[in-house]
Design a protein around this motif. Structure first.
Motif, PDB file in Angstrom:
ATOM      1  N   SER A 232      11.942  14.004   0.728  1.00  0.00           N
ATOM      2  CA  SER A 232      12.652  12.747   0.992  1.00  0.00           C
ATOM      3  C   SER A 232      11.831  11.753   1.812  1.00  0.00           C
ATOM      4  O   SER A 232      12.249  10.617   1.996  1.00  0.00           O
ATOM      5  N   LEU A 233      10.654  12.186   2.296  1.00  0.00           N
ATOM      6  CA  LEU A 233       9.796  11.307   3.091  1.00  0.00           C
ATOM      7  C   LEU A 233       8.478  10.986   2.391  1.00  0.00           C
ATOM      8  O   LEU A 233       7.551  10.463   3.005  1.00  0.00           O
ATOM      9  N   ARG A 234       8.379  11.297   1.095  1.00  0.00           N
ATOM     10  CA  ARG A 234       7.156  10.967   0.379  1.00  0.00           C
ATOM     11  C   ARG A 234       7.481  10.378  -0.983  1.00  0.00           C
ATOM     12  O   ARG A 234       8.514  10.737  -1.568  1.00  0.00           O
ATOM     13  N   PRO A 235       6.663   9.441  -1.374  1.00  0.00           N
ATOM     14  CA  PRO A 235       5.504   8.887  -0.691  1.00  0.00           C
ATOM     15  C   PRO A 235       5.941   7.918   0.404  1.00  0.00           C
ATOM     16  O   PRO A 235       7.127   7.671   0.597  1.00  0.00           O
ATOM     17  N   VAL A 236       4.957   7.351   1.094  1.00  0.00           N
ATOM     18  CA  VAL A 236       5.213   6.285   2.060  1.00  0.00           C
ATOM     19  C   VAL A 236       4.636   4.997   1.473  1.00  0.00           C
ATOM     20  O   VAL A 236       3.573   5.011   0.861  1.00  0.00           O
ATOM     21  N   VAL A 237       5.394   3.930   1.625  1.00  0.00           N
ATOM     22  CA  VAL A 237       4.990   2.622   1.106  1.00  0.00           C
ATOM     23  C   VAL A 237       5.121   1.610   2.228  1.00  0.00           C
ATOM     24  O   VAL A 237       6.086   1.658   2.994  1.00  0.00           O
ATOM     25  N   GLU A 238       4.169   0.701   2.306  1.00  0.00           N
ATOM     26  CA  GLU A 238       4.263  -0.440   3.213  1.00  0.00           C
ATOM     27  C   GLU A 238       4.177  -1.711   2.392  1.00  0.00           C
ATOM     28  O   GLU A 238       3.320  -1.839   1.523  1.00  0.00           O
ATOM     29  N   LEU A 239       5.070  -2.623   2.689  1.00  0.00           N
ATOM     30  CA  LEU A 239       5.060  -3.939   2.061  1.00  0.00           C
ATOM     31  C   LEU A 239       5.078  -4.967   3.190  1.00  0.00           C
ATOM     32  O   LEU A 239       6.029  -5.004   3.972  1.00  0.00           O
TER      33      LEU A 239
ATOM     34  N   ARG B 136       0.863  -1.182   0.000  1.00  0.00           N
ATOM     35  CA  ARG B 136       0.000   0.000   0.000  1.00  0.00           C
ATOM     36  C   ARG B 136       0.894   1.224   0.000  1.00  0.00           C
ATOM     37  O   ARG B 136       2.018   1.198   0.493  1.00  0.00           O
ATOM     38  N   GLU B 137       0.359   2.300  -0.561  1.00  0.00           N
ATOM     39  CA  GLU B 137       1.155   3.511  -0.778  1.00  0.00           C
ATOM     40  C   GLU B 137       0.279   4.737  -0.554  1.00  0.00           C
ATOM     41  O   GLU B 137      -0.907   4.721  -0.857  1.00  0.00           O
ATOM     42  N   ALA B 138       0.895   5.802  -0.018  1.00  0.00           N
ATOM     43  CA  ALA B 138       0.195   7.074   0.181  1.00  0.00           C
ATOM     44  C   ALA B 138       1.170   8.206  -0.104  1.00  0.00           C
ATOM     45  O   ALA B 138       2.376   8.092   0.147  1.00  0.00           O
ATOM     46  N   GLU B 139       0.665   9.315  -0.573  1.00  0.00           N
ATOM     47  CA  GLU B 139       1.505  10.416  -1.038  1.00  0.00           C
ATOM     48  C   GLU B 139       2.182  11.227   0.070  1.00  0.00           C
ATOM     49  O   GLU B 139       3.298  11.670  -0.096  1.00  0.00           O
ATOM     50  N   LEU B 140       1.536  11.467   1.189  1.00  0.00           N
ATOM     51  CA  LEU B 140       2.064  12.314   2.274  1.00  0.00           C
ATOM     52  C   LEU B 140       2.448  13.709   1.769  1.00  0.00           C
ATOM     53  O   LEU B 140       3.575  14.153   1.926  1.00  0.00           O
ATOM     54  N   VAL B 141       1.510  14.400   1.202  1.00  0.00           N
ATOM     55  CA  VAL B 141       1.762  15.700   0.565  1.00  0.00           C
ATOM     56  C   VAL B 141       2.429  16.729   1.465  1.00  0.00           C
ATOM     57  O   VAL B 141       3.190  17.551   0.987  1.00  0.00           O
ATOM     58  N   GLU B 142       2.191  16.666   2.757  1.00  0.00           N
ATOM     59  CA  GLU B 142       2.762  17.675   3.659  1.00  0.00           C
ATOM     60  C   GLU B 142       4.174  17.346   4.132  1.00  0.00           C
ATOM     61  O   GLU B 142       4.833  18.186   4.742  1.00  0.00           O
ATOM     62  N   ALA B 143       4.657  16.151   3.851  1.00  0.00           N
ATOM     63  CA  ALA B 143       6.005  15.761   4.285  1.00  0.00           C
ATOM     64  C   ALA B 143       7.059  16.341   3.346  1.00  0.00           C
ATOM     65  O   ALA B 143       6.770  16.695   2.207  1.00  0.00           O
ATOM     66  N   GLN B 144       8.283  16.427   3.853  1.00  0.00           N
ATOM     67  CA  GLN B 144       9.381  16.875   2.991  1.00  0.00           C
ATOM     68  C   GLN B 144       9.581  15.851   1.874  1.00  0.00           C
ATOM     69  O   GLN B 144       9.217  14.680   2.022  1.00  0.00           O
TER      70      GLN B 144
ATOM     71  N   THR C 276       8.553  -0.533   5.705  1.00  0.00           N
ATOM     72  CA  THR C 276       7.933   0.782   5.506  1.00  0.00           C
ATOM     73  C   THR C 276       9.005   1.696   4.957  1.00  0.00           C
ATOM     74  O   THR C 276      10.056   1.869   5.581  1.00  0.00           O
ATOM     75  N   ALA C 277       8.759   2.241   3.786  1.00  0.00           N
ATOM     76  CA  ALA C 277       9.747   3.072   3.110  1.00  0.00           C
ATOM     77  C   ALA C 277       9.168   4.454   2.871  1.00  0.00           C
ATOM     78  O   ALA C 277       8.027   4.589   2.449  1.00  0.00           O
ATOM     79  N   GLN C 278       9.967   5.460   3.181  1.00  0.00           N
ATOM     80  CA  GLN C 278       9.543   6.834   2.919  1.00  0.00           C
ATOM     81  C   GLN C 278      10.537   7.467   1.968  1.00  0.00           C
ATOM     82  O   GLN C 278      11.745   7.437   2.201  1.00  0.00           O
ATOM     83  N   GLY C 279      10.001   8.029   0.900  1.00  0.00           N
ATOM     84  CA  GLY C 279      10.831   8.706  -0.082  1.00  0.00           C
ATOM     85  C   GLY C 279      10.658   8.099  -1.460  1.00  0.00           C
ATOM     86  O   GLY C 279       9.889   7.168  -1.667  1.00  0.00           O
ATOM     87  N   PRO C 280      11.410   8.626  -2.407  1.00  0.00           N
ATOM     88  CA  PRO C 280      11.288   8.186  -3.799  1.00  0.00           C
ATOM     89  C   PRO C 280      12.021   6.861  -4.060  1.00  0.00           C
ATOM     90  O   PRO C 280      13.089   6.831  -4.659  1.00  0.00           O
ATOM     91  N   TRP C 281      11.452   5.761  -3.573  1.00  0.00           N
ATOM     92  CA  TRP C 281      12.009   4.424  -3.791  1.00  0.00           C
ATOM     93  C   TRP C 281      11.367   3.815  -5.031  1.00  0.00           C
ATOM     94  O   TRP C 281      10.143   3.744  -5.099  1.00  0.00           O
ATOM     95  N   PRO C 282      12.141   3.291  -5.970  1.00  0.00           N
ATOM     96  CA  PRO C 282      11.520   2.519  -7.058  1.00  0.00           C
ATOM     97  C   PRO C 282      10.909   1.240  -6.481  1.00  0.00           C
ATOM     98  O   PRO C 282      11.536   0.576  -5.644  1.00  0.00           O
ATOM     99  N   PRO C 283       9.701   0.870  -6.876  1.00  0.00           N
ATOM    100  CA  PRO C 283       9.049  -0.321  -6.313  1.00  0.00           C
ATOM    101  C   PRO C 283       9.909  -1.583  -6.405  1.00  0.00           C
ATOM    102  O   PRO C 283       9.971  -2.356  -5.457  1.00  0.00           O
ATOM    103  N   GLU C 284      10.586  -1.777  -7.541  1.00  0.00           N
ATOM    104  CA  GLU C 284      11.398  -2.989  -7.677  1.00  0.00           C
ATOM    105  C   GLU C 284      12.557  -3.011  -6.677  1.00  0.00           C
ATOM    106  O   GLU C 284      12.990  -4.064  -6.223  1.00  0.00           O
ATOM    107  N   ARG C 285      13.039  -1.850  -6.273  1.00  0.00           N
ATOM    108  CA  ARG C 285      14.118  -1.779  -5.278  1.00  0.00           C
ATOM    109  C   ARG C 285      13.611  -2.215  -3.904  1.00  0.00           C
ATOM    110  O   ARG C 285      14.304  -2.927  -3.170  1.00  0.00           O
ATOM    111  N   LEU C 286      12.397  -1.811  -3.556  1.00  0.00           N
ATOM    112  CA  LEU C 286      11.827  -2.221  -2.268  1.00  0.00           C
ATOM    113  C   LEU C 286      11.577  -3.726  -2.233  1.00  0.00           C
ATOM    114  O   LEU C 286      11.828  -4.375  -1.219  1.00  0.00           O
TER     115      LEU C 286
END
Length: 142
Positions: free
Chosen positions: A103-110, A93-101, A122-132
């Protein structure tokens, strides 16, 4: 989750009652790490990353537990989707977190289950999905 940190990974092993598997994949430069209990049968290791370069992700956290991770409020309304993690089914699941800096958006949980454990990355920032997914696949017992 308790806010009192544990004294490192050995204390996390003791809390869990077995060695805590860690990512074997190389991570970006880590500035500091927090290790905390997450209920009576789980731990969370938070890797706070060097996000000083533009486009760098800011944080990665790994929950490892005998029980599923504690539920938490989620800022997004998109339903989770299935993503394989090795041979195990995962839930993304993923969410944008528009108010975060940045490097902390979006947030992803796997979340997935492997090695007899419940796991959540739980990853925060511009992570490519395949990297996570690569990092999740690298979480193996030592």
């Amino acid at each position: 989750m308790s806010s009192d940190p544990l004294e490192g990974i050995a204390a996390a092993d003791a809390h869990l009652g077995r060695p805590v598997p860690l990512p074997q994949a190389a991570l970006p430069l880590v500035r500091w790490t927090e290790v905390r209990p997450a209920g009576p049968a789980g731990v969370e290791i938070e890797f706070n990353l060097d996000d000083s370069r533009a486009g760098a992700p800011g944080r990665l956290a790994l929950y490892v537990g005998l029980d599923p991770p504690p539920a938490r409020e989620w800022p997004g309304d998109e339903p989770p989707r299935d993503v394989p993690v090795g041979d195990a089914p995962g839930r993304w699941r993923e969410a944008e977190l528009v108010e975060a800096q940045p490097s902390l958006r979006p947030v992803v949980e796997l979340e997935w289950h492997a090695h007899g454990l419940h796991l959540r990355l739980t990853a925060q920032g511009p992570w490519p999905p395949e990297r996570l997914v690569e990092i999740a696949n690298s979480v193996v017992p030592g």
